[in-house]
Scaffold this motif. Structure first.
Motif: not given
Length: 284
Positions: A169-180, A185-192
């Motif tokens: 499922f995580f592999m289907t999350v668009p890369d645009e969300l990660v870049e946004a 300024g969101a860190g890994p855990m905040r993104f999670f």
């Protein structure tokens, strides 16, 4: 335009009704047996299809324990239900938490031998429980976790299946969300926490239902790690009621079996919408 065929609609409804009757009839017989005395069940051939008038005393005996008129000692089901509930909740929540974090690390972090560790987790799906249960029991015994909640739950909270499903499922999350998220300024855990967890809510709900029932129905593992009656889950309690006395109080056995059905049934009914959505969501 959808063509309406009354004959096929009637056939489909009749098939569904027949299926419900086949599934519900044994449950109804269990309820009927729990409203009668053990003597009535032993003497009735076949078993009466009408409820008896001993429901309250039978269910009270099943819940709180005591001694029957025949002299059989009945253990209380209430403590066993509590143990099963705690074990099922810890197993289901633990499996989901560990699987989410491990899938998050595998998909979004770069570290040496990442694929090796993923396939090492995935290969455990091919190992039957019987292969792992001996070494696992030895570790639990060496750590002094027998007859404890930790011994009942901790060895069962890792799930390669859930890790694999969350990874896909995580592999289907668009890369645009990660870049946004990175630009904000969101860190890994905040993104999670703020992005991945809300997106995974339906999958989490579906897995929770499955894993709760899995944890509730555990029999083989509790049979190994518990030697004290105070740590028996309800599934073991039912088996003890059947084989523990020379004379089986079948009415109490049936009442205890119905009590054991209630929590999983409530979980399925309360989370049915999320469960179905998590299994058939087109975004998965």
């Amino acid at each position: 335009m959808v063509e309406r065929r009354p004959a096929l609609t009637l056939l489909a409804h009749l098939t569904l009704i027949l299926g419900v009757l086949i599934v519900a009839f044994p449950v109804y017989l269990t309820f009927v047996a729990s409203t009668q005395t053990a003597e009535q069940i032993a003497q009735s051939r076949p078993l009466s299809l009408l409820p008896g008038d001993h429901m309250l005393e039978t269910w009270k005996l099943a819940l709180f324990g005591g001694e029957t008129s025949a002299g059989s000692k009945i253990p209380a089901a209430l403590p066993m239900l509590k143990i099963s509930l705690i074990s099922a909740l810890v197993i289901s929540i633990g499996k989901i938490a560990i699987s989410l974090l491990s899938a998050f690390a595998i998909v979004y972090f770069r570290f040496p031998f990442k694929q090796f560790f993923f396939w090492a987790i995935f290969v455990t799906l091919m190992l039957p429980v019987e292969v792992r249960i001996g070494p696992t029991y030895e570790v639990v015994a060496d750590l002094g976790l027998l007859n404890s909640y930790a011994g009942l739950t901790v060895p069962l909270i890792a799930s390669a299946t859930a890790t694999f499903l969350f990874r896909q499922f995580f592999m289907t999350v668009p890369d645009e969300l990660v870049e946004a998220a990175r630009m904000d300024g969101a860190g890994p855990m905040r993104f999670f926490k703020d992005v991945l967890l809300p997106l995974s809510s339906t999958s989490i709900a579906a897995l929770f239902v499955i894993q709760f029932i899995y944890g509730w129905n555990q029999y083989l593992w509790p049979l190994l790690v518990t030697t004290e009656e105070s740590m028996y889950p309800v599934v073991m309690g039912i088996k003890r009621l059947v084989a523990g006395e020379s004379y089986t109080e079948w009415n109490v056995v049936m009442a205890t079996a119905l009590l054991a059905m209630i929590p999983p049934a409530l979980v399925v009914m309360l989370m049915q919408k999320w469960f179905v959505k998590g299994l058939v969501d087109t975004e998965k």
